[in-house]
Design a protein around this motif. Structure first.
Motif, mmCIF file in Angstrom:
data_model
loop_
_atom_site.group_PDB
_atom_site.id
_atom_site.type_symbol
_atom_site.label_atom_id
_atom_site.label_comp_id
_atom_site.label_asym_id
_atom_site.label_seq_id
_atom_site.Cartn_x
_atom_site.Cartn_y
_atom_site.Cartn_z
ATOM 1 N N ARG A 176 0.827 -1.199 0.000
ATOM 2 C CA ARG A 176 0.000 0.000 0.000
ATOM 3 C C ARG A 176 0.871 1.263 0.000
ATOM 4 N N ASP A 178 0.767 3.581 2.205
ATOM 5 C CA ASP A 178 1.209 3.913 3.563
ATOM 6 C C ASP A 178 2.303 2.976 4.070
ATOM 7 N N GLU A 179 2.774 2.083 3.219
ATOM 8 C CA GLU A 179 3.914 1.220 3.547
ATOM 9 C C GLU A 179 4.861 1.143 2.344
ATOM 10 N N SER A 203 -4.486 3.258 1.103
ATOM 11 C CA SER A 203 -4.030 3.129 2.487
ATOM 12 C C SER A 203 -4.753 1.968 3.160
ATOM 13 N N LYS A 204 -4.327 1.643 4.377
ATOM 14 C CA LYS A 204 -4.993 0.570 5.120
ATOM 15 C C LYS A 204 -6.453 0.913 5.400
ATOM 16 N N ARG A 205 -6.752 2.213 5.531
ATOM 17 C CA ARG A 205 -8.147 2.618 5.731
ATOM 18 C C ARG A 205 -9.002 2.267 4.522
#
Length: 312
Positions: A176, A178-179, A203-205
């Motif tokens: 993702r 965010d990583e 993102s994870k969201r």
């Protein structure tokens, strides 16, 4: 899916491996690829590499994703190239127990290719491929030598694809935005890495929201977008706090990780005989048995960092 988003998920030219770990993020990526491309062409294959240490819920999820998304997921797993000799079997029986040794003996079918194609029903459980790898290497993987990922995941997939006749290809991986620091460099391999979720800013969201809208889901805990029981159940890259919770909540599954430290100790005369430099699984279990659940509420008792970052 708008035109710009669809463009991000369009398959690149040439053969494409869609890497499916069995988790929510890679399943999300697969859904987006299918939405943008329709049924995947023959030049694309979705691969799941079983290590034998996945939770049963993960295996059920892989099967359900294939059924609900109406796409073929190929299951492969590592195979030793040599026979299991009597000395190895006796060592496994002494350190892991007679029942496990018998399971390993039955499963152990050498394959010169180094892999086998399996299914939900025939995929190994109880960590048998992982055990075979440790017997071959004669020590445990760790934060500095993650040969388990290389052999059980990356090279097992590579061997399968080379056996199909593939020479060069693209790996679509579920990293993702965010990583994005993970897998940021291109490997010196037959394949190049493609990270469509990074390009799409996912993102994870976003992944969590997607699965909240679906009629099915991975039946493992989702804690703030993280599935701490995903992939290898007691992985040494998970935080000490998560490993402790795993040891407390799933003691039968935790026994394999402790037993492998005994096996590695016998193979190496104690060198490389623990998954972590900070603690042995036996010591962790005994601490939990002495202290009880109270230690989980003590701030700083267990390291909370993942990816082997705990120190001291």
């Amino acid at each position: 899916m708008n035109a710009e988003t669809s463009r991000v998920y369009k398959l690149p030219d040439g053969p494409v491996q869609v890497c499916f770990s069995g988790g929510r993020t890679s399943a999300y990526m697969l859904r987006k690829l299918l939405d943008a491309n329709g049924p995947l062409p023959e030049r694309a294959t979705v691969l799941f590499q079983n290590t034998g240490r996945e939770m049963e819920e993960t295996l059920h999820f892989v099967r359900e994703v294939g059924t609900r998304f109406e796409t073929r997921i190929t299951w492969v797993e590592y195979r030793p190239r040599r026979e299991l000799d009597n000395a190895q079997l006796e060592l496994v029986a002494d350190t892991m127990g007679e029942a496990f040794a018998e399971r390993l003996r039955i499963w152990w079918t050498p394959d010169s290719r180094g892999f086998a194609e399996v299914s939900h029903n025939s995929a190994a459980r109880h960590g048998k491929p992982f055990t075979a790898l440790v017997l071959s290497r004669k020590f445990l993987p760790n934060q500095a030598a993650r040969f388990c990922t290389q052999e059980l995941k990356i090279r097992t997939a590579k061997r399968y694809l080379v056996a199909l006749g593939w020479k060069h290809w693209t790996n679509a991986i579920g990293i993702r935005a965010d990583e994005a620091h993970r897998s940021a460099t291109q490997p010196r391999e037959r394949f190049r890495t493609w990270r469509p979720l990074v390009e799409a800013g996912v993102s994870k969201r976003d992944v969590q929201a997607f699965w909240q809208r679906q009629a099915f889901d991975l039946r493992l805990p989702n804690v703030k977008g993280n599935c701490w029981l995903g992939n290898c159940d007691g992985c040494f890259l998970k935080s000490e706090a998560n490993v402790a919770a795993f040891t407390r909540d799933l003691p039968e599954r935790a026994q394999w990780w402790e037993g492998m430290e005994r096996l590695a100790s016998a193979l190496t005369s104690g060198k490389g005989a623990t998954w972590s430099k900070r603690y042995a699984r036996k010591d962790l279990r005994e601490t939990l048995e002495r202290q009880g659940d109270a230690v989980f509420s003590v701030d700083g008792f267990f390291c909370q960092k993942d990816d082997g970052e705990c120190t001291g």
